[in-house]
Design a protein around this motif. Structure first.
Motif, mmCIF file in Angstrom:
data_model
loop_
_atom_site.group_PDB
_atom_site.id
_atom_site.type_symbol
_atom_site.label_atom_id
_atom_site.label_comp_id
_atom_site.label_asym_id
_atom_site.label_seq_id
_atom_site.Cartn_x
_atom_site.Cartn_y
_atom_site.Cartn_z
ATOM 1 N N VAL A 362 0.847 -1.196 0.000
ATOM 2 C CA VAL A 362 0.000 0.000 0.000
ATOM 3 C C VAL A 362 0.881 1.245 0.000
ATOM 4 C CG1 VAL A 362 -1.705 1.336 1.304
ATOM 5 C CG2 VAL A 362 -1.931 -1.152 1.133
ATOM 6 N N GLY A 363 1.912 1.231 0.832
ATOM 7 C CA GLY A 363 2.824 2.367 0.867
ATOM 8 C C GLY A 363 3.538 2.577 -0.454
ATOM 9 N N ARG A 364 3.984 1.492 -1.078
ATOM 10 C CA ARG A 364 4.686 1.626 -2.358
ATOM 11 C C ARG A 364 3.768 2.200 -3.438
ATOM 12 N NH1 ARG A 364 7.364 -3.083 -0.495
ATOM 13 N NH2 ARG A 364 5.758 -4.460 -1.343
ATOM 14 N N GLU A 365 2.488 1.837 -3.405
ATOM 15 C CA GLU A 365 1.544 2.355 -4.393
ATOM 16 C C GLU A 365 1.309 3.862 -4.229
ATOM 17 O OE1 GLU A 365 0.282 0.938 -6.918
ATOM 18 O OE2 GLU A 365 0.535 -1.211 -6.599
ATOM 19 N N HIS A 366 1.639 4.387 -3.045
ATOM 20 C CA HIS A 366 1.484 5.821 -2.780
ATOM 21 C C HIS A 366 2.839 6.524 -2.678
ATOM 22 C CE1 HIS A 366 -2.477 4.281 -1.632
ATOM 23 N NE2 HIS A 366 -2.930 5.512 -1.732
ATOM 24 N N ALA A 367 3.857 5.952 -3.281
ATOM 25 C CA ALA A 367 5.195 6.522 -3.193
ATOM 26 C C ALA A 367 5.253 7.887 -3.865
ATOM 27 C CB ALA A 367 6.212 5.581 -3.834
ATOM 28 N N LEU A 368 6.139 8.728 -3.362
ATOM 29 C CA LEU A 368 6.280 10.078 -3.889
ATOM 30 C C LEU A 368 6.590 10.066 -5.377
ATOM 31 C CD1 LEU A 368 6.176 12.984 -2.773
ATOM 32 C CD2 LEU A 368 8.658 12.860 -2.458
ATOM 33 N N ASP A 369 7.411 9.126 -5.823
ATOM 34 C CA ASP A 369 7.768 9.110 -7.247
ATOM 35 C C ASP A 369 6.624 8.638 -8.140
ATOM 36 O OD1 ASP A 369 7.789 6.413 -6.686
ATOM 37 O OD2 ASP A 369 9.881 6.079 -7.196
ATOM 38 N N VAL A 370 5.565 8.072 -7.537
ATOM 39 C CA VAL A 370 4.343 7.772 -8.275
ATOM 40 C C VAL A 370 3.445 9.007 -8.337
ATOM 41 C CG1 VAL A 370 2.225 6.377 -8.269
ATOM 42 C CG2 VAL A 370 4.419 5.310 -7.671
ATOM 43 N N CYS A 371 3.426 9.779 -7.267
ATOM 44 C CA CYS A 371 2.491 10.893 -7.140
ATOM 45 C C CYS A 371 2.960 12.173 -7.829
ATOM 46 C CB CYS A 371 2.237 11.183 -5.660
ATOM 47 S SG CYS A 371 1.580 9.748 -4.765
ATOM 48 N N VAL A 372 4.244 12.463 -7.766
ATOM 49 C CA VAL A 372 4.736 13.736 -8.299
ATOM 50 C C VAL A 372 4.470 13.881 -9.799
ATOM 51 C CG1 VAL A 372 6.808 15.120 -8.716
ATOM 52 C CG2 VAL A 372 6.412 14.118 -6.471
ATOM 53 N N PRO A 373 4.664 12.843 -10.621
ATOM 54 C CA PRO A 373 4.337 13.024 -12.047
ATOM 55 C C PRO A 373 2.872 13.399 -12.284
ATOM 56 C CG PRO A 373 5.693 11.074 -11.746
ATOM 57 C CD PRO A 373 5.296 11.535 -10.376
ATOM 58 N N GLN A 374 1.977 12.966 -11.406
ATOM 59 C CA GLN A 374 0.563 13.297 -11.554
ATOM 60 C C GLN A 374 0.306 14.766 -11.219
ATOM 61 O OE1 GLN A 374 -1.179 10.340 -9.010
ATOM 62 N NE2 GLN A 374 -0.410 8.654 -10.267
ATOM 63 N N ILE A 375 1.001 15.279 -10.208
ATOM 64 C CA ILE A 375 0.924 16.713 -9.922
ATOM 65 C C ILE A 375 1.529 17.507 -11.078
ATOM 66 C CG2 ILE A 375 1.766 18.553 -8.401
ATOM 67 C CD1 ILE A 375 -0.442 16.888 -7.142
ATOM 68 N N GLU A 376 2.617 16.997 -11.601
ATOM 69 C CA GLU A 376 3.280 17.618 -12.753
ATOM 70 C C GLU A 376 2.307 17.716 -13.945
ATOM 71 O OE1 GLU A 376 7.779 16.863 -14.252
ATOM 72 O OE2 GLU A 376 6.412 15.165 -14.415
ATOM 73 N N ASP A 377 1.542 16.658 -14.186
ATOM 74 C CA ASP A 377 0.564 16.678 -15.279
ATOM 75 C C ASP A 377 -0.497 17.750 -15.052
ATOM 76 O OD1 ASP A 377 1.858 14.581 -16.508
ATOM 77 O OD2 ASP A 377 0.460 13.032 -15.807
ATOM 78 N N MET A 378 -0.952 17.898 -13.799
ATOM 79 C CA MET A 378 -1.944 18.925 -13.490
ATOM 80 C C MET A 378 -1.381 20.316 -13.772
ATOM 81 S SD MET A 378 -3.791 19.844 -9.845
ATOM 82 C CE MET A 378 -2.268 20.564 -9.189
ATOM 83 N N LEU A 379 -0.146 20.555 -13.364
ATOM 84 C CA LEU A 379 0.470 21.859 -13.595
ATOM 85 C C LEU A 379 0.601 22.129 -15.089
ATOM 86 C CD1 LEU A 379 3.274 21.722 -10.870
ATOM 87 C CD2 LEU A 379 1.098 22.937 -10.724
ATOM 88 N N ARG A 380 0.978 21.107 -15.864
ATOM 89 C CA ARG A 380 1.120 21.285 -17.316
ATOM 90 C C ARG A 380 -0.231 21.596 -17.966
ATOM 91 N NH1 ARG A 380 5.250 16.832 -17.547
ATOM 92 N NH2 ARG A 380 7.252 17.881 -17.863
ATOM 93 N N LEU A 381 -1.285 20.944 -17.479
ATOM 94 C CA LEU A 381 -2.623 21.245 -17.989
ATOM 95 C C LEU A 381 -2.958 22.713 -17.792
ATOM 96 C CD1 LEU A 381 -4.924 18.249 -16.916
ATOM 97 C CD2 LEU A 381 -4.555 19.100 -19.240
ATOM 98 N N ALA A 382 -2.658 23.217 -16.583
ATOM 99 C CA ALA A 382 -2.957 24.622 -16.285
ATOM 100 C C ALA A 382 -2.151 25.553 -17.185
ATOM 101 C CB ALA A 382 -2.687 24.913 -14.813
ATOM 102 N N VAL A 383 -0.879 25.233 -17.395
ATOM 103 C CA VAL A 383 -0.041 26.066 -18.259
ATOM 104 C C VAL A 383 -0.585 26.054 -19.685
ATOM 105 C CG1 VAL A 383 2.251 26.286 -19.284
ATOM 106 C CG2 VAL A 383 2.022 25.825 -16.837
ATOM 107 N N GLY A 384 -1.007 24.870 -20.132
ATOM 108 C CA GLY A 384 -1.541 24.763 -21.481
ATOM 109 C C GLY A 384 -2.818 25.552 -21.682
ATOM 110 N N GLU A 385 -3.608 25.692 -20.619
ATOM 111 C CA GLU A 385 -4.857 26.440 -20.705
ATOM 112 C C GLU A 385 -4.652 27.944 -20.582
ATOM 113 O OE1 GLU A 385 -7.124 24.659 -17.616
ATOM 114 O OE2 GLU A 385 -7.411 22.769 -18.689
ATOM 115 N N GLY A 386 -3.487 28.364 -20.092
ATOM 116 C CA GLY A 386 -3.186 29.779 -19.976
ATOM 117 C C GLY A 386 -3.673 30.376 -18.681
#
Length: 411
Positions: A362-386
Motif C-alpha cells: 500500500v505504501g509503495r503504491e502511494h510513493a512520492l515518485d508515483v504521485c509527483v508526475p501526476q501533480i506535474e501533469d496537473m500543472l502542465r494542464l494549467a499552463v496549457g490552458e493559460g
C-alpha cells in the motif's frame, strides 16, 4: 517549468501541508523543474528577500511577514499553522518569475496570490489541505455538522476561482463535489517519502521487552490520541504496551497526564524524520485514531514500513481507505473497540507478520515518485490552458482509481 508554491508556512515542517510542500518542491526540482516558494519568513530573514541563500531544502523563497488574526491566533497556533501577510510587491516579483503558481492554502496569502496571478496572466492551480474539521475541532465544535458545512461554503468561492484543484484523497474530493465545488479535482496522494521502507531494528533499552504501538500526528482534538490512551488502559495486555505519540500540539500536557497512570507512561514528542523511521522500525503496531483526516500521511508512512495499522472508521476521515480488512478498523471514538482490535493483533503474531508485506505494498503504491508526475501533469494542464480567470468544468481526474491499494472508504 518554473513552479511557484504559495503556502503560508514552509520552513517549519510541523504539519502535513508543510511536509508535503517541501517534499513536492524537492521532487519537482529533481525532475528538472525550477521551484520557488512564497511563504512566511522565518528567523531573521528580510521580508521579500528571494536571495539564493534564503532556502529551505534548497528552494529559493520569497519571504513575507507573519499575519496575526485577533481572536483566532490560538486556533491557528493550535494547528501548527503560521499565516503570511500578503505583500503585492513581493507576490508580483514571485509571479513574474513563474510559469505556474500552485496555491496550497485558502487564506489571505493564497487569495491575494490568485488575484494577482489572474491580473498578470499567470496560470494557477490549488490544493485542498485544510479540512473544515481542523478549524471546528480547535473551537471544540468539531461534531457540529452545520458548522463544518459552513466552513466548506466559506472556502468554496476561493477554490471555484481555480480550474484545477489537487485533492489528496477520493474522500475529500467527494466532500468537495458534495458541497458544490466546481473545479476539476485531481485525486493524488501527498506521497510517501522514499525513506519509509520495511526494516526492523532491535528495540532500544527503554522499549526492550514491550509491545510498541506508535501514532503520528498533531496532539490536537481531532486526532483523538485520548481514545488511544484510553484503549491502552483497557487492553488485556496493558502491562506489555509501550505507546509512542509522535507529534507536538496544544494537548501534549493533557495527554501526558492521562497516560501517567498506564503501566508504561507514553513517550510523547515531535520526532525528526530519521528518528521517526527508527521508532517505526522498532514498533509492533500502528494506530490512527483521528476523527478527521484528508489523508493522514503519517499512517501511510507507517504502513510503508510494513506495520499493520488499526484505523478509525470515522466518516470524516479518509484514512480508513488504507485498511485491507475489518481487523484494521475500529469504531470511531470507541476506546473499547480499539482495545479489542489492539488485543487481536497482539495475540496473533503470525497474522501480523503475514499482513506486513501487504501493507508495505500500500505504501509503495502511494510513493512520492508515483504521485509527483501526476501533480506535474496537473500543472502542465494549467499552463496549457493559460492564465487569467477561469470558468471551470467539473471534469475530475482520479489518479488513485487504477491503483486502489486499500479498501475503498465508505462514506
Amino acid at each position: 517549468m518554473r513552479v511557484l508554491l504559495v503556502i503560508d508556512q514552509f520552513e517549519d515542517p510541523t504539519n502535513g501541508t508543510t511536509i508535503s510542500a517541501r517534499r513536492f518542491a524537492v521532487a519537482l526540482r529533481e525532475r528538472g523543474h525550477e521551484v520557488r516558494v512564497a511563504c512566511c519568513r522565518g528567523g531573521a530573514a528580510r521580508p521579500g528577500d528571494a536571495d539564493p541563500e534564503n532556502r529551505a531544502d534548497g528552494v529559493v523563497q520569497y519571504r513575507l511577514e507573519p499575519l496575526g488574526v485577533p481572536g483566532f491566533d490560538r486556533v491557528i497556533a493550535g494547528q501548527g499553522w503560521v499565516l503570511a501577510k500578503p505583500d503585492d510587491d513581493v507576490l508580483r516579483d514571485a509571479l513574474g518569475w513563474a510559469d505556474v503558481a500552485h496555491v496550497m492554502s485558502p487564506f489571505w496569502l493564497g487569495s491575494r496570490a490568485k488575484r494577482l496571478a489572474d491580473a498578470l496572466g499567470v496560470p494557477a492551480t490549488a490544493a485542498f489541505h485544510v479540512q473544515p474539521e481542523n478549524v471546528t475541532y480547535s473551537l471544540g465544535l468539531g461534531r457540529v455538522a452545520p458548522l463544518n458545512h459552513l466552513v466548506y461554503a466559506v472556502f468554496r468561492p476561493f477554490y471555484d476561482r481555480f480550474g484545477h484543484v489537487h485533492c489528496p484523497s477520493r474522500f475529500i474530493a467527494g466532500e468537495l463535489r458534495d458541497h458544490g465545488y466546481r473545479a476539476a479535482l485531481h485525486v493524488v496522494s501527498n506521497g510517501v517519502d522514499p525513506g519509509f521502507v520495511p526494516r526492523a531494528l532491535p528495540k532500544s533499552a527503554d522499549l526492550s521487552g514491550r509491545f510498541v504501538i506508535t501514532m503520528t500526528g498533531r496532539l490536537s482534538r481531532e486526532k483523538r490520541q485520548d481514545v488511544l490512551l484510553d484503549a491502552v488502559g483497557r487492553s488485556r495486555h496493558a502491562d506489555r504496551i509501550q505507546l509512542v505519540l509522535a507529534g507536538r500540539g496544544p494537548l501534549a500536557e493533557r495527554y501526558a497526564q492521562q497516560g501517567a497512570s498506564l503501566p508504561h507512561p507514553p513517550r510523547i514528542g515531535f520526532l525528526a524524520q530519521d528518528e521517526l523511521r527508527d521508532v517505526l522500525a522498532m514498533s509492533d503496531l500502528y494506530v490512527h485514531a483521528a476523527d478527521a483526516e484528508i489523508e493522514a500521511l503519517g499512517c501511510l508512512e507507517a504502513v510503508a514500513t510494513g506495520l499493520v495499522p488499526v484505523i478509525s472508521d470515522s466518516r470524516a476521515s479518509a484514512t480508513g481507505q488504507f485498511a485491507l480488512d475489518e481487523r484494521s478498523l475500529f469504531r470511531a471514538g470507541d476506546a473499547a473497540d480499539l482495545a479489542r482490535a489492539i488485543d487481536y493483533w497482539i495475540e496473533h503474531d503470525e497474522e501480523r507478520t503475514r499482513m506486513g508485506p501487504a501493507y508495505a505494498e500500500v505504501g509503495r503504491e502511494h510513493a512520492l515518485d508515483v504521485c509527483v508526475p501526476q501533480i506535474e501533469d496537473m500543472l502542465r494542464l494549467a499552463v496549457g490552458e493559460g492564465g487569467g480567470s477561469v470558468d471551470p468544468a467539473p471534469v475530475d481526474r482520479d489518479d488513485a482509481a487504477d491503483r486502489a491499494p486499500g479498501r475503498s472508504h465508505e462514506r
